[in-house]
Design a protein around this motif. Structure first.
Motif, PDB file in Angstrom:
ATOM      1  N   PRO A  36      54.187  54.465  31.909  1.00  0.00           N
ATOM      2  CA  PRO A  36      52.945  54.296  32.082  1.00  0.00           C
ATOM      3  C   PRO A  36      52.600  54.509  30.663  1.00  0.00           C
ATOM      4  CG  PRO A  36      53.393  56.157  33.070  1.00  0.00           C
ATOM      5  CD  PRO A  36      54.869  55.723  33.281  1.00  0.00           C
ATOM      6  N   GLY A  37      53.284  55.897  30.021  1.00  0.00           N
ATOM      7  CA  GLY A  37      52.126  56.162  28.266  1.00  0.00           C
ATOM      8  C   GLY A  37      52.039  57.390  29.186  1.00  0.00           C
ATOM      9  N   ALA A  38      51.943  58.227  28.086  1.00  0.00           N
ATOM     10  CA  ALA A  38      51.930  59.552  27.725  1.00  0.00           C
ATOM     11  C   ALA A  38      50.427  59.991  28.878  1.00  0.00           C
ATOM     12  CB  ALA A  38      51.751  60.735  27.195  1.00  0.00           C
ATOM     13  N   GLN A  39      50.177  60.485  29.982  1.00  0.00           N
ATOM     14  CA  GLN A  39      49.380  60.946  30.412  1.00  0.00           C
ATOM     15  C   GLN A  39      49.292  62.299  31.696  1.00  0.00           C
ATOM     16  OE1 GLN A  39      49.191  58.233  33.936  1.00  0.00           O
ATOM     17  NE2 GLN A  39      48.992  56.787  32.626  1.00  0.00           N
ATOM     18  N   PRO A  40      48.985  63.504  30.425  1.00  0.00           N
ATOM     19  CA  PRO A  40      49.236  64.957  31.058  1.00  0.00           C
ATOM     20  C   PRO A  40      48.915  65.272  31.693  1.00  0.00           C
ATOM     21  CG  PRO A  40      48.293  64.900  28.532  1.00  0.00           C
ATOM     22  CD  PRO A  40      48.706  63.260  29.131  1.00  0.00           C
ATOM     23  N   ILE A  41      47.682  65.072  32.870  1.00  0.00           N
ATOM     24  CA  ILE A  41      46.618  65.602  33.913  1.00  0.00           C
ATOM     25  C   ILE A  41      46.244  64.240  34.983  1.00  0.00           C
ATOM     26  CG2 ILE A  41      44.408  66.239  34.585  1.00  0.00           C
ATOM     27  CD1 ILE A  41      44.360  67.460  31.647  1.00  0.00           C
ATOM     28  N   GLY A  42      46.888  64.248  36.236  1.00  0.00           N
ATOM     29  CA  GLY A  42      46.115  64.016  37.147  1.00  0.00           C
ATOM     30  C   GLY A  42      45.538  64.437  38.015  1.00  0.00           C
ATOM     31  N   GLU A  43      44.959  64.302  38.569  1.00  0.00           N
ATOM     32  CA  GLU A  43      43.825  64.904  39.529  1.00  0.00           C
ATOM     33  C   GLU A  43      43.270  64.110  40.668  1.00  0.00           C
ATOM     34  OE1 GLU A  43      40.995  67.709  37.126  1.00  0.00           O
ATOM     35  OE2 GLU A  43      41.104  64.911  36.139  1.00  0.00           O
ATOM     36  N   GLU A  44      43.207  64.926  42.156  1.00  0.00           N
ATOM     37  CA  GLU A  44      42.742  63.644  43.181  1.00  0.00           C
ATOM     38  C   GLU A  44      41.876  64.572  44.132  1.00  0.00           C
ATOM     39  OE1 GLU A  44      43.645  60.611  44.230  1.00  0.00           O
ATOM     40  OE2 GLU A  44      44.442  60.536  42.317  1.00  0.00           O
ATOM     41  N   GLN A  45      41.196  63.681  45.343  1.00  0.00           N
ATOM     42  CA  GLN A  45      40.116  65.021  45.793  1.00  0.00           C
ATOM     43  C   GLN A  45      40.500  64.502  46.785  1.00  0.00           C
ATOM     44  OE1 GLN A  45      37.777  67.215  45.033  1.00  0.00           O
ATOM     45  NE2 GLN A  45      37.281  67.648  47.102  1.00  0.00           N
ATOM     46  N   GLN A  46      40.767  64.644  48.461  1.00  0.00           N
ATOM     47  CA  GLN A  46      40.861  64.350  49.413  1.00  0.00           C
ATOM     48  C   GLN A  46      40.367  65.739  50.802  1.00  0.00           C
ATOM     49  OE1 GLN A  46      44.372  63.666  51.007  1.00  0.00           O
ATOM     50  NE2 GLN A  46      44.411  63.380  53.196  1.00  0.00           N
ATOM     51  N   ASP A  47      39.672  65.053  50.881  1.00  0.00           N
ATOM     52  CA  ASP A  47      37.814  65.566  51.624  1.00  0.00           C
ATOM     53  C   ASP A  47      37.726  67.422  51.083  1.00  0.00           C
ATOM     54  OD1 ASP A  47      38.974  63.949  54.059  1.00  0.00           O
ATOM     55  OD2 ASP A  47      40.123  65.542  54.674  1.00  0.00           O
ATOM     56  N   ASP A  48      37.650  68.174  51.498  1.00  0.00           N
ATOM     57  CA  ASP A  48      37.742  69.687  50.706  1.00  0.00           C
ATOM     58  C   ASP A  48      38.116  70.632  50.271  1.00  0.00           C
ATOM     59  OD1 ASP A  48      35.574  69.006  52.084  1.00  0.00           O
ATOM     60  OD2 ASP A  48      35.731  70.532  54.332  1.00  0.00           O
TER      61      ASP A  48
END
Length: 190
Positions: A36-48
């Motif tokens: 997918p190409g360089a993506q050094p940060i991934g973030e997800e939110q679920q509930d609290d």
């Protein structure tokens, strides 16, 4: 007879080519899963809960330590919350796109609890993986290089990070929050 033996020798040597001799820009081994190409940060939110997966760099050199960490933050109303999980709530699953290799992250699975204090991250550095059940000789060679060096072999990598835990209070609830990052490993300086 000599000619037959020579042909057998040539074909057996040709069949022993090592797939670890890949170069960046090669077509991915699995066209349904291109890099997918360089993506050094991934973030997800679920509930609290918020989950982050971070590579400190988009590009590494062969032999350079890979710096990846996962972070889980409780952002709810309580001062703290207790979660239950295996040895760690964090898993790191690697996929190398040029070879099509997956490297699993096995972990002991005792039941452990951890108290998360609101807005204070629980963080864990990636510390290495061990492998998969694939028995292919090229894969085993790749895996040996993957596990014995501080860095990784040349390649285009994606890492799926997973925070897998339950709330250890009534009512209990299971969580599996995941995110993906990607980076490149190159041979020497350009």
């Amino acid at each position: 007879m000599k000619r037959s033996l020579m042909l057998i020798f040539i074909f057996s040597v040709a069949g022993c080519s090592n797939q670890t001799d890949v170069t960046l820009g090669d077509e991915p081994a699995d066209p349904d899963r291109p890099y997918p190409g360089a993506q050094p940060i991934g973030e997800e939110q679920q509930d609290d809960f918020s989950y982050r997966l971070v590579s400190t760099k988009e590009e590494y050199q062969v032999g350079e330590p890979i710096e990846i960490y996962a972070e889980l933050v409780y952002e709810g109303d309580e001062e703290s919350i207790t979660i239950g999980h295996a040895y760690s709530p964090f898993f790191f699953l690697f996929y190398e796109h040029l070879r099509g290799y997956t490297v699993d992250y096995p972990m002991p699975e005792p039941y452990v609890t951890t108290d998360l204090v609101r807005d204070q991250p629980l963080q864990e550095q990636y510390s290495g993986a061990s492998g998969s059940t694939e028995a292919d000789a090229d894969y085993q060679s790749f895996l040996k290089e993957f596990n014995e060096n501080e860095g990784l072999p040349v390649g285009e990598y994606s890492v799926t990070g997973i925070a897998d835990f339950i709330i250890d209070q009534e009512p209990s609830k299971s969580y599996e929050i995941s995110s993906e990052i990607s980076f490149i490993v190159r041979e020497g300086l350009e």
